[in-house]
Design an enzyme around this catalytic site. Structure first.
Site, short mmCIF file in Angstrom:
data_model
loop_
_atom_site.label_atom_id
_atom_site.label_comp_id
_atom_site.label_asym_id
_atom_site.label_seq_id
_atom_site.Cartn_x
_atom_site.Cartn_y
_atom_site.Cartn_z
N TRP A 233 -1.35 20.90 -17.15
CA TRP A 233 -1.54 22.06 -16.28
C TRP A 233 -1.14 21.70 -14.83
O TRP A 233 -0.59 22.53 -14.11
CB TRP A 233 -3.01 22.51 -16.31
CG TRP A 233 -3.28 23.72 -15.46
CD1 TRP A 233 -3.19 25.02 -15.84
CD2 TRP A 233 -3.65 23.75 -14.08
NE1 TRP A 233 -3.49 25.85 -14.79
CE2 TRP A 233 -3.78 25.09 -13.70
CE3 TRP A 233 -3.90 22.76 -13.12
CZ2 TRP A 233 -4.14 25.48 -12.40
CZ3 TRP A 233 -4.25 23.14 -11.83
CH2 TRP A 233 -4.37 24.49 -11.50
N HIS A 234 -1.42 20.44 -14.46
CA HIS A 234 -1.14 20.04 -13.08
C HIS A 234 0.34 19.83 -12.80
O HIS A 234 0.77 19.86 -11.65
CB HIS A 234 -1.93 18.79 -12.71
CG HIS A 234 -3.36 19.07 -12.41
ND1 HIS A 234 -4.32 19.15 -13.39
CD2 HIS A 234 -3.99 19.34 -11.24
CE1 HIS A 234 -5.48 19.44 -12.83
NE2 HIS A 234 -5.32 19.57 -11.53
N GLY A 235 1.12 19.57 -13.84
CA GLY A 235 2.54 19.39 -13.57
C GLY A 235 3.30 18.95 -14.80
O GLY A 235 2.74 18.39 -15.73
#
Lengths: 238, 468
Positions: B320-322
């Site tokens: 989700w963060h990258g």
């Protein structure tokens, strides 16, 4: 008289046919609106289909936008360069005393160097910390290519031999130029890496993060600690 | 547009608030929706189309699911799956296509086309919000929203649009229909906004410049001290940056009559990694717990499945963060740590002195940030190597010492501000005055002016979480 009764009959028939056609279309529209009013799931399915088609059109349009820009290389560079100046100035302020003096000294020396070269090359104007606007001659010397072959070349070269920061924005005249230009840029990066290998660790680190991207009819190349930001500014400008 | 910018503070916000306050009750949501779209379109004029699509699509799907539930659960479930596929598909295309294609191209005999699309700002946040809505409608946990303006307001609301907190629809449903505004609430919101602004502008940006400058050094020539300074600087930067943003979002929400749930609860006072994740980015943790972890069975299954569930959640959290391997690794790193803590370590850790627990938790978190902040796993490994003395690196150098000594005071203040001490001290200091409200006004006005002084001299400095 030309046509006579035959022509009138034909026109009448054609008119009746058209009326029937319009009636059929009207009936279908009525039927469709009736279903839309009564069958709520049909209504939602129809809206879903319209939305998905619209989404596909949007994505295709977005990717089509990837084909490039109608703006000139100069216009694009003008949008990227103020961003470049602003960020580099703030970056210099953050350095510790020793480093600040060193950077400022290098920049000053570099700018002087640039001014001398400018004089030789007919005078360049845009000079920034770490890089300055280059001429077509510089472009030829460094990349081995003729600037006149392209629709536009905006090149900012390192202002001293100890700097590696540079920015190149080229508007291609045709798609087949992209490969050769990319190769020339890659060669430039490799050559710079070889030059600084062993003693210029900071420069090598920057060269490792060099951005070389072809986007539609434009090529973007940048070596800088903030290369990502400049690339974003380039995309925004397009 | 960012909250910590002159144009937002002196133009966008006053105009929005003025029109919002003078608008009659029925027009408050439309005013908020219009200004939220302007706020988003300011930096993303093209992607506002995508956002409008997302609003209309999820609004219709909510109605569709509600209608199908009357016919049967199966048909409603199919509609829900279709919604999830479209929403996740959009997020996947814009966020992960480049990552997936570049990795597949390295192993496949043919090449997938390279598509150079920029990530729409806030897409991870608003996609999760719309998903929470349709899932809750399907589960019957919330009523369907029949007013598209109210639903659009929920999705686009500018305080939390770009970087959260991820507001779940059921938490805000009632407030979208009916909310009250009082002078006290507006004042409370303004105070929270100024606190957040201070965290971002004074703390995060200042320590962020230390991180940027030191990170530009070559790792081969870096001293152990410099490597630790990089890690410490980022640890503070990401907290004050993201925590500051969340404070500003909550403050702005209050000024508009909304009450969002807090996103941070002094995470750096944690005594374990498990506790850290109960205090850090709470809205994301809650989302994954409710919509991934619990549906998979949560902890009410055998240990093997429980561990699988934890790893699925942490893999998703990392991704989700990258779209990069270092985020995947960072997620799995926490998957391993939290599993070990749950099944083994926590019971022993609780018997040690609090200081040991605290040092352990901070060390785990700081190592995690090295993976998170590095451009690739190789760089993260090299930096950790220098931090822990692997290879021939000097213990300290002039650069490291310079940054340590010149930022010692700032680091001290940030340590205090990372816990509740400074906030409590400020609140107690204010009530010492004869007129506490006047004292608070003067105090926060001074903080605000200081922030403005910092902002005037600053270049564009977006929030770290904008790229997620």
């Amino acid at each position: 008289m030309y046509g006579g009764p035959y022509e009138k009959g034909a026109m009448k028939k054609r008119g009746d046919g058209m009326k029937d056609g319009i009636k059929k279309i009207r009936d279908r529209i009525y039927a469709f609106t009736d279903i839309m009013k009564t069958d709520i799931l049909f209504r939602y399915n129809f809206i879903k289909a319209v939305l998905i088609i619209s989404l596909i059109v949007f994505v295709v349009f977005l990717l089509g936008g990837n084909t490039g820009s109608s703006r000139s290389a100069e216009e694009i560079a003008e949008s990227v360069v103020p961003h470049l100046m602003q960020t580099q100035q703030s970056g210099t302020e953050e350095a510790p005393d020793g480093q600040e003096q060193e950077t400022a000294g290098a920049a000053e020396g570099g700018q002087d160097g640039q001014t001398e070269e400018d004089a030789e090359n007919g005078g360049d104007t845009g000079v920034f910390d770490g890089m300055g606007q280059a001429t077509a001659l510089d472009f030829k010397r460094i990349f081995g290519l003729n600037a006149e072959d392209y629709e536009g070349v905006e090149y900012f070269k390192p202002i001293s031999q100890m700097d590696v920061e540079e920015l190149l924005i080229v508007r291609l005249a045709s798609d087949d130029q992209a490969e050769a230009l990319e190769e020339a840029v890659e060669e430039r990066v490799d050559s710079q890496k070889t030059s600084f290998d062993g003693y210029g660790a900071a420069q090598c680190a920057l060269l490792e993060k060099a951005i070389v991207k072809t986007r539609g009819n434009f090529l973007f190349y940048c070596v800088s600690p903030d290369a990502e930001q400049y690339y974003q500014a380039f995309l925004d400008a397009m | 547009m960012v909250f910590s910018s002159i144009i937002f503070i002196f133009a966008f916000l006053p105009i929005t608030l003025l029109l919002y306050y003078i608008a009659p009750e029925i027009l408050k949501n439309p005013v908020l929706l219009i200004f939220s779209l302007i706020f988003y379109a300011w930096g993303e004029p093209v992607y506002v189309v995508l956002m409008i699509f997302s609003i209309i699509f999820n609004y219709v799907m909510g109605l569709d699911i509600q209608e199908r539930l009357k016919i049967g659960k199966q048909t409603a479930k199919r509609s829900l799956i279709f919604t999830i596929v479209v929403d996740i598909g959009l997020l996947g295309f814009f966020k992960y296509y480049g990552f997936v294609s570049s990795n597949l191209n390295a192993v496949l005999p043919f090449s997938l086309p390279e598509i150079d699309v920029t990530l729409p700002v806030g897409i991870s946040f608003y996609t999760f919000q719309t998903l929470s809505y349709v899932i809750d409608v399907y589960r019957g946990e919330t009523k369907v929203q029949k007013n598209i303006i109210a639903f659009g307001t929920y999705v686009t609301m500018f305080p939390q649009l770009i970087a959260g907190p991820i507001v779940q629809y059921k938490d805000i449903d009632e407030q979208l229909r009916n909310r009250s505004l009082s002078g006290d609430q507006i004042g409370e919101g303004a105070v929270q906004f100024i606190r957040g602004l201070t965290k971002k502008v004074i703390f995060a940006n200042t320590i962020g410049s230390v991180f940027s400058t030191l990170s530009a050094q070559s790792i081969d020539e870096m001293s152990v001290l410099s490597a630790w300074m990089i890690c410490i600087a980022y640890t503070f930067q990401i907290y004050f940056d993201f925590g500051g943003y969340s404070d500003m979002a909550l403050g702005l929400g209050k000024m508009l009559g909304f009450r969002f749930l807090p996103n941070f609860d002094y995470p750096y006072v944690s005594l374990s990694a498990t506790e850290f994740w109960r205090r850090w980015h709470i809205s994301l943790g809650t989302w994954f717990r409710e919509y991934v972890y619990i549906p998979l069975g949560g902890s009410y299954v055998n240990p093997a499945r429980h561990i699988r569930n934890m790893f699925v959640v942490w893999l998703c959290t990392g991704l989700w963060h990258g779209a990069d391997w270092n985020f995947v690794f960072w997620g799995l790193y926490y998957g391993v740590i939290l599993t070990v803590e749950k099944y083994f370590l926590l019971k022993y850790l609780e018997k040690t002195p609090r200081i040991v627990q605290h040092v352990y938790a901070l060390l785990i978190v700081m190592i995690g940030w090295v993976f998170f902040s590095s451009p690739d796993l190789g760089t993260a490994g090299s930096l950790l190597g220098v931090m822990f003395g692997f290879g021939e690196h000097a213990l300290a150098d002039s650069t490291g010492l310079y940054y340590l000594t010149s930022n010692l005071l700032l680091i001290g203040v940030m340590i205090l501000a990372s816990g509740p001490i400074l906030h409590r001290a400020l609140d107690r200091f204010i009530v010492l005055f004869r007129y506490p409200k006047a004292a608070a006004t003067v105090c926060y006005l001074a903080m605000f002016l200081l922030c403005i002084a910092f902002l005037v001299n600053e270049t564009y400095n977006p929030f770290l979480y904008f790229r997620f």
